[in-house]
Design a protein around this motif. Structure first.
Motif, PDB file in Angstrom:
ATOM      1  N   LEU A 180       0.838  -1.199   0.000  1.00  0.00           N
ATOM      2  CA  LEU A 180       0.000   0.000   0.000  1.00  0.00           C
ATOM      3  C   LEU A 180       0.876   1.253   0.000  1.00  0.00           C
ATOM      4  O   LEU A 180       0.640   2.192  -0.772  1.00  0.00           O
ATOM      5  CB  LEU A 180      -0.926   0.002   1.217  1.00  0.00           C
ATOM      6  CG  LEU A 180      -1.796   1.253   1.398  1.00  0.00           C
ATOM      7  CD1 LEU A 180      -2.725   1.462   0.196  1.00  0.00           C
ATOM      8  CD2 LEU A 180      -2.620   1.172   2.683  1.00  0.00           C
ATOM      9  N   LEU A 181       1.906   1.265   0.839  1.00  0.00           N
ATOM     10  CA  LEU A 181       2.788   2.433   0.924  1.00  0.00           C
ATOM     11  C   LEU A 181       3.455   2.713  -0.429  1.00  0.00           C
ATOM     12  O   LEU A 181       3.566   3.858  -0.851  1.00  0.00           O
ATOM     13  CB  LEU A 181       3.855   2.207   1.999  1.00  0.00           C
ATOM     14  CG  LEU A 181       4.626   3.467   2.420  1.00  0.00           C
ATOM     15  CD1 LEU A 181       3.805   4.299   3.401  1.00  0.00           C
ATOM     16  CD2 LEU A 181       5.959   3.106   3.064  1.00  0.00           C
ATOM     17  N   TYR A 182       3.899   1.656  -1.115  1.00  0.00           N
ATOM     18  CA  TYR A 182       4.597   1.840  -2.391  1.00  0.00           C
ATOM     19  C   TYR A 182       3.651   2.375  -3.477  1.00  0.00           C
ATOM     20  O   TYR A 182       4.055   3.176  -4.307  1.00  0.00           O
ATOM     21  CB  TYR A 182       5.256   0.519  -2.843  1.00  0.00           C
ATOM     22  CG  TYR A 182       6.573   0.276  -2.139  1.00  0.00           C
ATOM     23  CD1 TYR A 182       6.692   0.419  -0.760  1.00  0.00           C
ATOM     24  CD2 TYR A 182       7.719  -0.094  -2.830  1.00  0.00           C
ATOM     25  CE1 TYR A 182       7.884   0.211  -0.094  1.00  0.00           C
ATOM     26  CE2 TYR A 182       8.931  -0.307  -2.173  1.00  0.00           C
ATOM     27  CZ  TYR A 182       9.003  -0.151  -0.806  1.00  0.00           C
ATOM     28  OH  TYR A 182      10.186  -0.348  -0.148  1.00  0.00           O
TER      29      TYR A 182
ATOM     30  N   LEU B  93       3.719   6.199  -5.272  1.00  0.00           N
ATOM     31  CA  LEU B  93       3.883   6.177  -6.733  1.00  0.00           C
ATOM     32  C   LEU B  93       5.094   5.359  -7.185  1.00  0.00           C
ATOM     33  O   LEU B  93       5.652   5.585  -8.255  1.00  0.00           O
ATOM     34  CB  LEU B  93       3.984   7.607  -7.318  1.00  0.00           C
ATOM     35  CG  LEU B  93       3.062   8.683  -6.729  1.00  0.00           C
ATOM     36  CD1 LEU B  93       3.207   9.990  -7.483  1.00  0.00           C
ATOM     37  CD2 LEU B  93       1.615   8.230  -6.729  1.00  0.00           C
ATOM     38  N   LEU B  94       5.504   4.406  -6.346  1.00  0.00           N
ATOM     39  CA  LEU B  94       6.619   3.525  -6.707  1.00  0.00           C
ATOM     40  C   LEU B  94       6.122   2.225  -7.328  1.00  0.00           C
ATOM     41  O   LEU B  94       6.888   1.478  -7.914  1.00  0.00           O
ATOM     42  CB  LEU B  94       7.450   3.185  -5.457  1.00  0.00           C
ATOM     43  CG  LEU B  94       8.325   4.300  -4.886  1.00  0.00           C
ATOM     44  CD1 LEU B  94       8.879   3.888  -3.535  1.00  0.00           C
ATOM     45  CD2 LEU B  94       9.461   4.659  -5.829  1.00  0.00           C
ATOM     46  N   ASP B  95       4.831   1.950  -7.154  1.00  0.00           N
ATOM     47  CA  ASP B  95       4.240   0.729  -7.699  1.00  0.00           C
ATOM     48  C   ASP B  95       2.871   1.081  -8.263  1.00  0.00           C
ATOM     49  O   ASP B  95       2.283   2.113  -7.911  1.00  0.00           O
ATOM     50  CB  ASP B  95       4.130  -0.336  -6.591  1.00  0.00           C
ATOM     51  CG  ASP B  95       3.892  -1.728  -7.148  1.00  0.00           C
ATOM     52  OD1 ASP B  95       3.977  -1.889  -8.391  1.00  0.00           O
ATOM     53  OD2 ASP B  95       3.625  -2.660  -6.365  1.00  0.00           O
ATOM     54  N   THR B  96       2.374   0.232  -9.144  1.00  0.00           N
ATOM     55  CA  THR B  96       1.123   0.499  -9.858  1.00  0.00           C
ATOM     56  C   THR B  96      -0.002  -0.384  -9.321  1.00  0.00           C
ATOM     57  O   THR B  96       0.184  -1.597  -9.203  1.00  0.00           O
ATOM     58  CB  THR B  96       1.324   0.194 -11.362  1.00  0.00           C
ATOM     59  OG1 THR B  96       2.442   0.947 -11.824  1.00  0.00           O
ATOM     60  CG2 THR B  96       0.107   0.574 -12.181  1.00  0.00           C
ATOM     61  N   PRO B  97      -1.149   0.210  -9.015  1.00  0.00           N
ATOM     62  CA  PRO B  97      -2.280  -0.634  -8.585  1.00  0.00           C
ATOM     63  C   PRO B  97      -2.870  -1.402  -9.766  1.00  0.00           C
ATOM     64  O   PRO B  97      -2.790  -0.941 -10.908  1.00  0.00           O
ATOM     65  CB  PRO B  97      -3.284   0.388  -8.032  1.00  0.00           C
ATOM     66  CG  PRO B  97      -2.968   1.666  -8.722  1.00  0.00           C
ATOM     67  CD  PRO B  97      -1.511   1.638  -9.059  1.00  0.00           C
TER      68      PRO B  97
ATOM     69  N   VAL C 148       8.559  12.741 -12.095  1.00  0.00           N
ATOM     70  CA  VAL C 148       8.662  14.172 -11.744  1.00  0.00           C
ATOM     71  C   VAL C 148       7.804  14.466 -10.516  1.00  0.00           C
ATOM     72  O   VAL C 148       8.247  15.121  -9.564  1.00  0.00           O
ATOM     73  CB  VAL C 148       8.231  15.070 -12.939  1.00  0.00           C
ATOM     74  CG1 VAL C 148       8.113  16.533 -12.502  1.00  0.00           C
ATOM     75  CG2 VAL C 148       9.234  14.942 -14.079  1.00  0.00           C
ATOM     76  N   LEU C 149       6.582  13.951 -10.522  1.00  0.00           N
ATOM     77  CA  LEU C 149       5.652  14.165  -9.409  1.00  0.00           C
ATOM     78  C   LEU C 149       6.206  13.565  -8.117  1.00  0.00           C
ATOM     79  O   LEU C 149       6.167  14.189  -7.051  1.00  0.00           O
ATOM     80  CB  LEU C 149       4.313  13.500  -9.761  1.00  0.00           C
ATOM     81  CG  LEU C 149       3.070  13.967  -9.028  1.00  0.00           C
ATOM     82  CD1 LEU C 149       2.852  15.457  -9.202  1.00  0.00           C
ATOM     83  CD2 LEU C 149       1.845  13.217  -9.542  1.00  0.00           C
TER      84      LEU C 149
END
Length: 224
Positions: free
Chosen positions: A46-48, A52-56, A78-79
């Motif tokens: 969930l944290l990742y 924005l380090l992982d994609t749902p 960038v975000l």
């Protein structure tokens, strides 16, 4: 209080296994929120995704009211660099660079001058109690000091939120207390923090605790 980070019906599937089962959560600006749960409950997943380090697999994430398009990797990077600061269990400092350089690099990458980046890096290292140790390389610092450099680095680009994944997981009790106090002080100064921890005593010091089990938030505890 306005919402800084929001997940709507977020699911994560890896092969046939559902890691996250439709998470809805809101993190408010200025909050310090902890996520707890047994190993494999989905807290780091969930944290990742929120960082924005992982994609749902399904669902939406909003950061600072921006709906995240996980397909646009460049925009995502960038975000992430602008809005999110990360502190991991392992500090991931670059061994060949000094503490000062490790903290300055994210700012230089974002286009800030080397001079300004180093000035701010020095201020941030002072803020985490490392004045006088700016020119030491990671191997010349203790584990607790290295983690403090990582916190200073996470603050480099004035992020909207700091995400910390077991930030005290590798530290002894004394350094755990030092790192936790730094995070609490940052939060008192207005920094929003979302932290995964397996230590209940640390979780109790945060504003709210999200308790996870089998890929779901099963309980939300208000600590203060």
């Amino acid at each position: 209080m306005n919402v800084i980070l929001r997940a709507e019906r977020v699911k994560k599937r890896i092969k046939d296994e559902e890691i996250l089962k439709g998470i809805d959560v809101k993190i408010y600006r200025g909050e310090f929120v902890s996520i707890t749960g047994a190993s494999g409950s989905g807290k780091s997943s969930l944290l990742y995704i929120l960082g924005l380090l992982d994609t749902p697999t399904e669902g939406n994430v909003y950061l600072d009211e921006i709906k995240i398009d996980f397909k646009k990797q460049n925009e995502l990077a960038v975000l992430r660099n602008r809005k999110v600061g990360f502190v991991f269990q392992f500090h991931y400092l670059l061994p060949e660079f000094t503490a000062l350089e490790n903290v300055a690099i994210p700012m230089i990458k974002m286009g800030k001058s080397v001079k300004d980046s180093k000035e701010r890096a020095k201020e941030l290292l002072e803020r985490v109690g490392l004045a006088g140790k700016e020119n030491r390389k990671p191997y010349q610092l203790s584990g607790g000091e290295q983690q403090r450099v990582a916190i200073a680095r996470a603050l480099a680009n004035n992020p909207a939120i700091i995400l910390a994944d077991e930030p005290t997981g590798n530290l002894d009790s004394k350094n755990t207390e030092v790192v936790m106090n730094i995070l609490l002080n940052l939060n008192r100064e207005g920094t929003t923090i979302l932290m995964v921890t397996h230590e209940q005593e640390l979780a109790k010091k945060t504003d709210r605790t999200l308790e996870m089990k089998d890929g779901q938030i099963v309980k939300i505890l208000k600590n203060h």
